[in-house]
Design a protein around this motif. Structure first.
Motif, short mmCIF file in Angstrom:
data_model
loop_
_atom_site.label_atom_id
_atom_site.label_comp_id
_atom_site.label_asym_id
_atom_site.label_seq_id
_atom_site.Cartn_x
_atom_site.Cartn_y
_atom_site.Cartn_z
N PHE A 211 0.68 -1.14 -0.06
CA PHE A 211 -0.03 -0.23 0.05
C PHE A 211 0.92 1.26 -0.12
CE2 PHE A 211 -2.96 -3.27 1.55
CZ PHE A 211 -4.16 -2.85 0.92
N GLN A 212 2.11 1.08 -0.10
CA GLN A 212 2.98 2.43 -0.35
C GLN A 212 2.72 3.04 -1.76
OE1 GLN A 212 6.93 0.65 0.15
NE2 GLN A 212 6.94 1.02 2.37
N SER A 213 2.82 4.31 -1.68
CA SER A 213 2.79 5.02 -2.80
C SER A 213 3.93 4.92 -3.64
CB SER A 213 2.65 6.51 -2.59
OG SER A 213 3.81 7.02 -2.03
N PRO A 214 3.97 5.13 -4.92
CA PRO A 214 5.04 4.98 -5.64
C PRO A 214 6.45 5.70 -5.41
CG PRO A 214 3.09 5.21 -7.15
CD PRO A 214 2.83 5.43 -5.75
N ASP A 215 6.00 7.05 -4.79
CA ASP A 215 7.35 7.73 -4.20
C ASP A 215 7.69 7.22 -3.06
OD1 ASP A 215 6.61 9.42 -6.29
OD2 ASP A 215 5.43 10.85 -4.92
N GLU A 216 7.22 6.15 -2.24
CA GLU A 216 7.40 5.72 -1.03
C GLU A 216 8.40 4.50 -1.55
OE1 GLU A 216 3.76 5.40 0.83
OE2 GLU A 216 4.44 6.62 2.52
N LYS A 217 8.00 3.87 -2.30
CA LYS A 217 8.58 2.49 -2.75
C LYS A 217 10.17 2.68 -3.18
CE LYS A 217 4.46 -0.01 -3.83
NZ LYS A 217 3.66 -0.83 -5.02
N ALA A 218 11.06 2.08 -2.70
CA ALA A 218 12.65 2.07 -2.68
C ALA A 218 12.78 1.58 -4.43
CB ALA A 218 13.23 1.28 -2.09
N VAL A 219 13.58 2.31 -5.03
CA VAL A 219 14.00 1.91 -6.28
C VAL A 219 15.13 1.23 -6.23
CG1 VAL A 219 14.94 2.93 -8.55
CG2 VAL A 219 13.27 4.15 -7.52
N VAL A 220 15.07 -0.12 -6.93
CA VAL A 220 15.91 -1.09 -6.81
C VAL A 220 16.71 -1.22 -8.13
CG1 VAL A 220 16.56 -3.58 -6.85
CG2 VAL A 220 14.53 -2.65 -5.59
N ASP A 221 18.15 -0.76 -7.91
CA ASP A 221 19.19 -0.36 -9.09
C ASP A 221 19.52 -1.82 -9.58
OD1 ASP A 221 20.60 2.19 -7.34
OD2 ASP A 221 19.12 2.29 -9.07
N LYS A 222 19.41 -1.88 -11.01
CA LYS A 222 19.95 -3.05 -11.62
C LYS A 222 21.47 -3.35 -11.33
CE LYS A 222 19.83 -5.80 -15.94
NZ LYS A 222 19.37 -5.48 -17.32
N PRO A 223 21.87 -4.53 -10.80
CA PRO A 223 23.07 -4.95 -10.53
C PRO A 223 24.07 -5.26 -11.73
CG PRO A 223 21.89 -6.87 -9.83
CD PRO A 223 21.00 -5.78 -10.35
N GLY A 224 25.25 -5.13 -11.82
CA GLY A 224 25.99 -5.74 -12.77
C GLY A 224 26.04 -7.26 -12.93
N THR A 225 26.52 -7.86 -14.20
CA THR A 225 26.70 -9.17 -14.17
C THR A 225 27.73 -9.78 -13.53
OG1 THR A 225 28.29 -8.79 -16.10
CG2 THR A 225 25.88 -9.20 -16.54
N GLU A 226 28.61 -9.02 -12.88
CA GLU A 226 29.64 -9.39 -11.93
C GLU A 226 29.63 -8.53 -10.77
OE1 GLU A 226 32.77 -11.04 -15.46
OE2 GLU A 226 33.46 -9.78 -13.77
N VAL A 227 29.64 -9.19 -9.31
CA VAL A 227 29.45 -8.34 -8.20
C VAL A 227 30.73 -8.72 -7.57
CG1 VAL A 227 28.29 -7.83 -6.13
CG2 VAL A 227 27.04 -8.03 -8.13
N ASP A 228 31.43 -7.71 -7.13
CA ASP A 228 32.79 -7.97 -6.33
C ASP A 228 32.64 -7.75 -5.00
OD1 ASP A 228 36.49 -7.02 -7.13
OD2 ASP A 228 35.55 -8.15 -5.37
N LEU A 229 32.81 -8.76 -4.01
CA LEU A 229 32.46 -8.71 -2.71
C LEU A 229 33.67 -8.66 -1.80
CD1 LEU A 229 29.65 -11.72 -2.54
CD2 LEU A 229 29.39 -9.36 -2.48
N HIS A 230 34.79 -8.44 -2.45
CA HIS A 230 36.19 -8.09 -1.75
C HIS A 230 35.95 -6.79 -0.77
CE1 HIS A 230 38.05 -10.95 -4.60
NE2 HIS A 230 38.67 -11.17 -3.92
N ILE A 231 36.20 -7.02 0.40
CA ILE A 231 35.96 -5.97 1.34
C ILE A 231 36.48 -4.59 1.09
CG2 ILE A 231 37.94 -6.33 3.02
CD1 ILE A 231 34.44 -5.31 3.70
N GLU A 232 37.72 -4.51 0.32
CA GLU A 232 38.32 -3.25 -0.09
C GLU A 232 37.60 -2.59 -1.13
OE1 GLU A 232 39.75 -6.09 -0.24
OE2 GLU A 232 40.98 -6.56 -2.11
N LYS A 233 36.44 -3.37 -1.70
CA LYS A 233 35.71 -2.73 -3.03
C LYS A 233 34.43 -2.15 -2.31
CE LYS A 233 38.29 -3.98 -6.40
NZ LYS A 233 38.85 -3.12 -7.31
#
Length: 315
Positions: A211-233
């Motif tokens: 029931f959130q309005s469109p303005d209240e809903k968070a926008v989910v950015d599209k991730p890249g095809t590769e996600v680097d999880l190294h902590i320094e990144k």
């Protein structure tokens, strides 16, 4: 059939001995010797060699006395530990690992196409590991469905949890992750926790989100095809973080990227976790193995990432 997988047997008519590594039918078994070749033989042509006890198991004539818990009373820690037979590596043994302070009344039933078979029943004292089943790892796709029933008991002034019923059909991905140290047995193997808490969905929060309005809903950015999880990144201040904080940040980023990939209906995504000590890789594989939106996952291209990345295929 009086023989079981892992039994040590000797041929009646020949000077040969080995381990039972396959139950072919009611008359035939497969026996593997020191040369690692499996020989089909009539069960009547071999005899059991007594005295061999697999690592972690107990002799039948040993009385199992319930142990008195010491220190804090542990209410969680019911596992299935799966380890290779030390002499017949193609065979795996299933152990009920009771790392709690409760005494457990346990039962294992297998089911194949509506045919049920009781495989094990017995008491498991606190801090013990009991062998309850054996199988050929190569035949994993043919394994039956496992139904575990666990009832908790204690003489202490502690409320026991509700009886535990777990239905499990193991898949190859359940054994694709790294082995870890099995509690009690103190040996490497695959570990499946039976008493993990179920995911609880907050119905009210879910309802409010619709029931959130469109303005209240968070926008989910599209991730890249590769996600680097190294902590320094992920963080500039990683030098000041301890290992627990680092792992939490990496897993939070993993969850966020995976959810975004699902929202945007990406066919696949690669997580670069590095090799290191394998902790992050193991945690990611554990989470992927239970996710309903994951079709499969595997090591990403080794020529590019080595063993430091996992490719996830989404449904």
């Amino acid at each position: 059939m009086k023989y079981k997988l892992g039994d040590f047997v000797r041929f009646v008519d020949e000077k040969m001995e080995g381990f039972v590594t396959r139950i072919i039918d009611d008359q035939m078994i497969g026996v593997t010797g020191d040369d690692d070749f499996e020989i089909p033989v009539l069960a009547s042509k071999v005899t059991t060699v007594h005295g061999y006890v697999p690592a972690g198991s107990k002799k039948e004539d040993e009385a199992e006395e319930p142990q008195t818990p010491v220190g804090d009373f542990k209410v969680k820690g019911v596992y299935i530990g799966v380890i290779n037979d030390p002499k017949a590596n193609s065979v795996v043994h299933f152990y009920l690992v009771n790392d709690t302070s409760f005494q457990l009344l346990a039962s294992l039933t297998t089911e194949r196409t509506n045919t049920f078979k009781g495989e094990y029943s017995g008491l498991a004292a606190p801090n013990t590991a009991t062998k309850i089943y054996s199988a050929q790892l190569a035949d994993l796709q043919l394994w039956p469905k496992f139904v575990f029933h666990i009832v908790y008991h204690t003489k202490h002034n502690t409320e026991p949890p509700a009886p535990l019923v777990v239905n499990e059909k193991f898949k190859a991905k359940d054994f694709s992750g790294s082995k870890k140290l099995i509690p009690i047995l103190k040996t490497q193997g695959w570990l499946i926790q039976l008493d993990e808490p179920d995911l609880v969905i907050d119905a009210q929060k879910l309802k409010e989100s619709f029931f959130q309005s469109p303005d209240e809903k968070a926008v989910v950015d599209k991730p890249g095809t590769e996600v680097d999880l190294h902590i320094e990144k992920l963080r500039n201040d990683y030098q000041f973080l301890n290992s627990g904080e680092i792992l939490k940040i990496q897993l939070d980023h993993f969850h966020k990227a995976l959810d975004a990939a699902i929202v945007h209906q990406q066919p696949e995504i690669i997580f670069i976790h590095g090799a290191g000590n394998g902790t992050l890789r193991h945690e990611i594989h554990k989470l992927l193995g239970k996710h309903q939106k994951i079709q499969t996952f595997m090591d990403a291209r080794k020529e590019k990432f080595g063993y430091g990345a996992t490719k996830v295929v989404l449904k």
